[in-house]
Design an enzyme around this catalytic site. Structure first.
Site, mmCIF file in Angstrom:
data_model
loop_
_atom_site.group_PDB
_atom_site.id
_atom_site.type_symbol
_atom_site.label_atom_id
_atom_site.label_comp_id
_atom_site.label_asym_id
_atom_site.label_seq_id
_atom_site.Cartn_x
_atom_site.Cartn_y
_atom_site.Cartn_z
ATOM 1 N N SER A 91 28.667 65.756 59.200
ATOM 2 C CA SER A 91 29.055 66.588 60.333
ATOM 3 C C SER A 91 28.102 67.753 60.523
ATOM 4 O O SER A 91 28.242 68.494 61.489
ATOM 5 C CB SER A 91 30.482 67.087 60.143
ATOM 6 O OG SER A 91 30.702 67.445 58.810
ATOM 7 N N HIS A 115 28.021 60.319 64.056
ATOM 8 C CA HIS A 115 29.093 61.274 63.743
ATOM 9 C C HIS A 115 30.330 60.975 64.589
ATOM 10 O O HIS A 115 30.288 61.095 65.813
ATOM 11 C CB HIS A 115 28.568 62.700 63.998
ATOM 12 C CG HIS A 115 29.533 63.774 63.668
ATOM 13 N ND1 HIS A 115 29.525 65.004 64.265
ATOM 14 C CD2 HIS A 115 30.555 63.811 62.770
ATOM 15 C CE1 HIS A 115 30.503 65.740 63.771
ATOM 16 N NE2 HIS A 115 31.136 65.043 62.867
ATOM 17 N N GLU A 163 28.545 61.133 68.113
ATOM 18 C CA GLU A 163 27.347 61.957 68.250
ATOM 19 C C GLU A 163 26.241 61.229 67.494
ATOM 20 O O GLU A 163 26.391 60.945 66.301
ATOM 21 C CB GLU A 163 27.655 63.315 67.606
ATOM 22 C CG GLU A 163 26.774 64.449 67.994
ATOM 23 C CD GLU A 163 27.303 65.785 67.451
ATOM 24 O OE1 GLU A 163 28.026 65.811 66.418
ATOM 25 O OE2 GLU A 163 27.001 66.813 68.065
ATOM 26 N N ASN A 208 29.871 70.503 66.283
ATOM 27 C CA ASN A 208 30.317 71.487 65.291
ATOM 28 C C ASN A 208 29.652 72.847 65.480
ATOM 29 O O ASN A 208 30.207 73.871 65.088
ATOM 30 C CB ASN A 208 30.112 70.951 63.878
ATOM 31 C CG ASN A 208 31.249 70.021 63.495
ATOM 32 O OD1 ASN A 208 32.387 70.239 63.903
ATOM 33 N ND2 ASN A 208 30.952 68.979 62.739
HETATM 34 N N1 3HC Z 1 45.400 56.433 64.537
HETATM 35 C C1 3HC Z 1 45.622 55.787 65.687
HETATM 36 N N2 3HC Z 1 46.185 56.377 66.766
HETATM 37 C C2 3HC Z 1 46.564 57.669 66.644
HETATM 38 C C3 3HC Z 1 46.359 58.408 65.466
HETATM 39 C C4 3HC Z 1 45.741 57.732 64.373
HETATM 40 N N3 3HC Z 1 45.473 58.342 63.225
HETATM 41 N N4 3HC Z 1 46.818 59.677 65.660
HETATM 42 C C5 3HC Z 1 47.289 59.732 66.916
HETATM 43 N N5 3HC Z 1 47.139 58.515 67.498
HETATM 44 C C6 3HC Z 1 47.457 58.148 68.874
HETATM 45 C C7 3HC Z 1 48.942 58.022 69.057
HETATM 46 O O1 3HC Z 1 49.388 56.707 68.715
HETATM 47 C C8 3HC Z 1 49.110 58.316 70.526
HETATM 48 O O2 3HC Z 1 48.784 57.157 71.274
HETATM 49 P P1 3HC Z 1 49.533 56.816 72.654
HETATM 50 O O3 3HC Z 1 49.304 57.969 73.569
HETATM 51 O O4 3HC Z 1 48.868 55.550 73.099
HETATM 52 O O5 3HC Z 1 50.971 56.656 72.298
HETATM 53 C C9 3HC Z 1 48.039 59.364 70.814
HETATM 54 O O6 3HC Z 1 47.067 59.217 69.751
HETATM 55 C C10 3HC Z 1 48.589 60.756 70.779
HETATM 56 O O7 3HC Z 1 49.201 60.964 69.506
HETATM 57 P P2 3HC Z 1 50.609 61.664 69.280
HETATM 58 O O8 3HC Z 1 51.487 61.468 70.476
HETATM 59 O O9 3HC Z 1 51.133 61.256 67.938
HETATM 60 O O10 3HC Z 1 50.255 63.191 69.088
HETATM 61 P P3 3HC Z 1 49.518 64.182 70.030
HETATM 62 O O11 3HC Z 1 49.729 63.894 71.474
HETATM 63 O O12 3HC Z 1 49.933 65.482 69.485
HETATM 64 O O13 3HC Z 1 47.957 63.924 69.708
HETATM 65 C C11 3HC Z 1 45.964 64.212 68.518
HETATM 66 C C12 3HC Z 1 47.459 63.976 68.420
HETATM 67 C C13 3HC Z 1 45.304 63.024 69.185
HETATM 68 C C14 3HC Z 1 45.464 64.378 67.106
HETATM 69 C C15 3HC Z 1 45.718 65.493 69.392
HETATM 70 O O14 3HC Z 1 46.456 66.565 68.879
HETATM 71 C C16 3HC Z 1 44.272 65.899 69.459
HETATM 72 O O15 3HC Z 1 43.488 65.361 70.224
HETATM 73 N N6 3HC Z 1 43.903 66.923 68.635
HETATM 74 C C17 3HC Z 1 42.522 67.436 68.577
HETATM 75 C C18 3HC Z 1 41.715 66.563 67.687
HETATM 76 C C19 3HC Z 1 40.297 67.039 67.590
HETATM 77 O O16 3HC Z 1 39.866 68.052 68.114
HETATM 78 N N7 3HC Z 1 39.498 66.290 66.833
HETATM 79 C C20 3HC Z 1 38.132 66.633 66.559
HETATM 80 C C21 3HC Z 1 38.054 67.340 65.245
HETATM 81 S S1 3HC Z 1 36.410 67.817 64.853
HETATM 82 C C22 3HC Z 1 35.804 66.486 64.019
HETATM 83 O O17 3HC Z 1 36.468 65.518 63.746
HETATM 84 C C23 3HC Z 1 34.384 66.584 63.609
HETATM 85 C C24 3HC Z 1 34.237 66.849 62.149
HETATM 86 O O18 3HC Z 1 32.869 66.828 61.850
HETATM 87 C C25 3HC Z 1 34.840 68.135 61.700
#
Ligand code: 3HC
Length: 286
Positions: A119, A142, A154, A192
């Site tokens: 990352s 990424h 990415e 990031n």
């Molecule tokens: N696997 C598969 N599907 C998943 C899942 C998983 N682990 N987690 C959530 N989902 C799906 C759900 O099934 C749901 O699908 P649907 O709409 O078809 O029913 C959808 O995602 C939404 O999930 P939920 O309803 O359970 O929950 P939320 O609406 O609260 O969404 C979230 C959860 C998608 C995690 C949302 O909160 C989100 O987008 N958060 C931000 C995540 C983010 O910013 N990620 C980037 C992080 S930075 C990174 O990764 C880089 C690294 O280098 C640090």
């Protein structure tokens, strides 16, 4: 060269998700951890995630079985001899990644592509772990968490990465349904570099008592329309991971916005790493 067999090194938050999305498009996946039990735990996590999708009616029970059968957990790095592509998603530490890449370079066929899910760490620095001829096949790929949900990859080219390697990763990302953005090999790449100062500033606001964690997070969720607030997102990513990325950014770019906040350093020192340990800025039922 078509990519059919993928070796995913690391079965944690990112690695299990990366394995899952490849199996979902029919690739054969070897999920590697030095301790077989951890690889098996990664596969169990995928099974639970697929259960959820079955429950929601997104996939059938047969699809679930068909995807799981494609994922082979292993503790044997030698199985990389079958791989067209390695995706490395181990702990964000240059020494840990370098040691693994060195080992896999000895064991993998000479045409196997090497993609790191780092990352923040320089692709050129990690590519030094492999023999010069492999460096053309070495690239940053990424993913974002949760991998099955976030539609971005990415792509980071090192100075030796070939056009053919970039094209193969673009093709695969397309098959995975992910949009590709391309970053140069600078600390933290694009996402990031943008994200960590935002998370860091929220942590500084928290430690200075500007607002409660819930209010800071609601500010971003409700006022900025972010799906998660910055403190809950940091807990979700892992506070150790956030700290590691901020250190790389600060060492590589300087700038006060990248200094890891004291509250983050303290939480990590106390072993409170966020969701995965049950406590970070919030506590989580275990
Ligand atoms: N696997 C598969 N599907 C998943 C899942 C998983 N682990 N987690 C959530 N989902 C799906 C759900 O099934 C749901 O699908 P649907 O709409 O078809 O029913 C959808 O995602 C939404 O999930 P939920 O309803 O359970 O929950 P939320 O609406 O609260 O969404 C979230 C959860 C998608 C995690 C949302 O909160 C989100 O987008 N958060 C931000 C995540 C983010 O910013 N990620 C980037 C992080 S930075 C990174 O990764 C880089 C690294 O280098 C640090």
């Amino acid at each position: 060269m078509p990519i059919e067999r993928v070796f995913v090194a690391g079965a944690g938050l990112m690695g299990h998700g990366i394995a899952q999305v490849h199996a979902a498009i029919g690739k054969h996946v070897t999920l590697y951890e030095p301790e077989l039990q951890r690889a098996q735990a990664g596969k169990e996590r995928i099974a639970a995630s697929l259960d959820r999708l079955v429950h929601k009616g997104r996939i059938s029970g047969e699809d679930r079985e068909a995807q799981l059968v494609l994922i082979e957990p292993t503790g044997d790095p030698g199985t990389v001899r079958h791989a067209d592509l390695v995706v490395e998603a181990v702990f964000e530490d240059a020494d840990v990644k370098t040691a693994l890449w060195r080992e896999l370079d000895r064991l993998a066929p000479e045409q196997t592509l090497f993609a790191t899910n780092t990352s923040s760490i320089s692709i050129d620095r990690l590519a030094l772990a492999v023999r010069p001829a492999r460096r053309a096949l070495f690239v940053g790929m990424h993913f974002f968490s949760p991998v099955p949900v976030m539609p971005l990859v990415e792509l980071i080219r090192g100075s030796a990465t070939s056009d053919g390697t970039e094209a193969a990763i673009r093709q695969l990302a397309g098959e995975l349904g992910k949009q590709v953005i391309v970053s140069t090999d600078r600390p933290g790449f694009i996402v990031n570099r943008i994200l960590m100062p935002f998370l860091g500033e929220a942590m500084r606001a928290y430690e200075q008592g500007v607002g409660m964690a819930e209010d800071i997070d609601a500010g971003a969720r409700v006022g900025l329309n972010h799906p998660m607030g910055p403190l809950e997102l940091a807990d979700f990513i892992g506070l150790d991971v956030c700290l590691g990325i901020m250190k790389v950014l600060h060492e590589g770019l300087g700038g006060e916005q990248f200094v890891p906040p004291k509250v983050l350093q303290d939480l990590v020192a106390e072993g409170h790493l966020g969701q995965k340990t049950g406590r970070g800025f919030y506590t989580y039922p275990r």
